[in-house]
Design an enzyme around this catalytic site. Structure first.
Site, PDB file in Angstrom:
ATOM      1  N   ARG A  48     -62.929  24.020 -53.830  1.00  0.00           N
ATOM      2  CA  ARG A  48     -61.694  23.869 -53.056  1.00  0.00           C
ATOM      3  C   ARG A  48     -61.000  25.208 -52.773  1.00  0.00           C
ATOM      4  O   ARG A  48     -60.060  25.273 -52.002  1.00  0.00           O
ATOM      5  CB  ARG A  48     -60.733  22.920 -53.778  1.00  0.00           C
ATOM      6  N   ASN A  77     -39.298  75.450 -48.716  1.00  0.00           N
ATOM      7  CA  ASN A  77     -38.978  74.507 -47.647  1.00  0.00           C
ATOM      8  C   ASN A  77     -40.190  74.356 -46.741  1.00  0.00           C
ATOM      9  O   ASN A  77     -40.625  75.307 -46.104  1.00  0.00           O
ATOM     10  CB  ASN A  77     -37.774  74.984 -46.838  1.00  0.00           C
TER      11      ASN A  77
END
Ligand code: UD1
Ligand code: CA
Length: 462
Positions: free
Chosen positions: A21, A381
């Site tokens: 199932r 940065n």
């Protein structure tokens, strides 16, 4: 979970079902609950009882089941033909010593707690059985417990064999029982299959025991949810929801603020500090460690990460294998891949991917970047659109970006390369050579303007 008495224990887990199932090529007991196979939940719970042996009776998809669960000491027993639960348990009996207690569990019933099972086992002994029963809202499909006039368990009747009176009984069989091996072996060997399903029913041993005057001690589950089994994908989702509710509750009782417990999925182990906040639709997988005051925004998927105090993960981040320091800000829409180490105060912004790289204290990559195989210092940065080109098509190379360097917008750093301390790379540069410390490096075509240039015009058709 140490058992309070010392009778040796063998746990037999039935896992030979096909699971038709499920409508899936994956064997039923390998279907995932909380991200791992159903059967592994049952094995883990069994282990908590500290048994002498765990025997798994397998059949359908045997090789696949065995190889998916190869970790840990488990004895595999094949049930070549599926002739019923009694037949399945019988297959395991040759490996079980007579003086053991046998606890029968099911590979598709994953929620039973070790505490419940320990209580059950404690009710069994060399001359006594213990049977786990329940009173579900809807008894359809379950075997019914028949008690005698004295209230003692007398036998179990399967739904398909039951008469109307028996079908009206509310007490049902969970299938889980504990029995002394010596007696169980004898009863199993004596089972017949003269019943509605033509199967050897394990449940028939209850009647055999009672007929011999062997006491069957029932343990009635307070909450039948624990005994829920899985036969189809709808039931699998029901169990997943039960687990979701339980883990969210545990976290909340531990002090975590959960925006909506129905929208938090924990598929692993989470440890946390104080005042953690988890917004909606967060998925936590593997081992996740959250420091004090960590905030996780909506829609984040976080796997195998450690996140430091006061760090905020903004919405829709996918983080895997990251170790993130304190007071960092990640996202929205950030991605980390394994072996990412972000120090305190790092900012990773939108559409930035970091892989196998470390970023030092307070370094920032705020927009649209890829940082791969790089060692980035502190206070760096990384400008918008910076790409670390770590892969030459064959091999990956490392990039070093030293403290305080700035990379301009849309720059490409072709690895292997070192960007010196405090260096600045001009926007739009592709750098493949030395980038010296403290200087501006430009690697792009110089801008020029053509005087007297005329834009072409459309020719008139003749
Ligand atoms: C069984 C019980 C029933 C109980 C119910 C709880 C019997 C006869 N009945 O019924 O009283 O209320 O569980 O869910 O035991 N399995 C094997 N090999 C086999 C047969 C079964 O490994 O030959 C495994 C299946 O994979 C499954 C479990 O045993 O996980 C139960 O088998 P199933 O046939 O589904 O029994 P039920 O009809 O549910
Ligand atoms: Ca069943």
């Amino acid at each position: 979970m140490t058992r309070s008495h010392s009778t040796p224990l063998s746990v037999v887990i039935l896992a030979a079902g096909e699971g038709k199932r499920m409508k899936s090529p994956l064997p039923k007991v390998l279907q995932p609950l909380l991200g791992r196979p159903l059967l592994s939940h049952v094995i883990d719970t069994a282990r908590e009882l500290d048994p002498q042996a765990i025997l798994v009776v397998y059949g359908h998809g045997g090789e696949r089941v065995r190889s998916a669960l190869s970790a840990g000491p488990v004895t595999w027993v094949e049930q070549a033909e599926r002739l019923g639960t009694g037949h399945a348990v019988l297959q395991a009996m040759p490996s079980v010593p007579d003086d053991h207690l046998v606890l029968v569990l099911y590979g598709d019933v994953p929620l039973l707690s070790a505490a419940t099972l320990a209580r059950l086992v404690a009710l069994a002994g060399p001359t006594q059985l213990a049977l786990l029963t329940m009173q579900p809202e809807d008894p359809a499909g379950y075997g019914r417990i028949v008690r005698d006039s004295g209230g003692h368990v007398a036998r179990i009747v399967e739904q398909k064999d039951a008469c109307a009176g028996e079908l009206a009984l509310r007490e049902c069989n969970t299938g889980v029982l504990a029995a002394p091996a010596r007696l169980l072996k004898r009863w199993l060997a004596g089972l017949g299959r003269d019943n509605a399903q033509g199967e050897y029913y394990l449940t028939d041993v209850i009647g055999m025991a009672a007929a011999e005057g062997v006491v069957v001690n029932p343990l009635v589950l307070a909450d039948p949810i624990e005994a829920l089994g899985v036969n189809d994908k709808a039931q699998l989702a029901t169990l997943e929801a039960v687990c979701r509710r339980n883990t969210a509750r545990e976290l909340m009782l531990g002090g975590v603020t959960v925006a909506d417990p129905a929208r938090l999925d924990v598929r692993g182990r989470v440890t946390h500090g104080a005042d953690v906040f988890l917004d909606v639709n967060v998925v936590l997988e593997g081992r996740v460690k959250l420091g004090d005051r960590v905030r996780i925004g909506p829609g984040c998927v976080i796997r195998d990460c450690e996140i430091g105090d006061d760090t905020e993960i903004l919405p829709f981040c996918v983080l895997e294998g990251a170790s993130i320091g304190a007071s960092a800000r990640i996202g929205p829409f950030a991605r980390t891949r394994p072996a990412t180490v972000l120090a305190d105060g790092v900012h990773i912004g939108n559409f930035v991917e970091v892989k196998n790289s470390s970023l030092g204290t307070e370094s920032k990559a705020n927009h649209l970047s890829y940082v791969g195989d790089a060692v980035v210092g502190a206070h760096v940065n990384i400008g918008a659109g910076t790409i670390v080109a770590n892969y030459d098509g064959a091999n990956k190379h490392r990039t070093v970006i030293e403290d305080e360097a700035h990379t301009g917008s849309n720059s490409v750093l072709v690895a292997p390369i070192t960007v010196g301390r405090g260096a600045t790379i001009a926007a739009g540069s592709t750098v493949a050579g030395e980038v010296p410390a403290g200087k501006l490096t430009i690697a792009r075509a110089r801008q020029s303007t053509l005087e007297g240039w005329q834009r072409p015009t459309k020719r008139k058709k003749t």
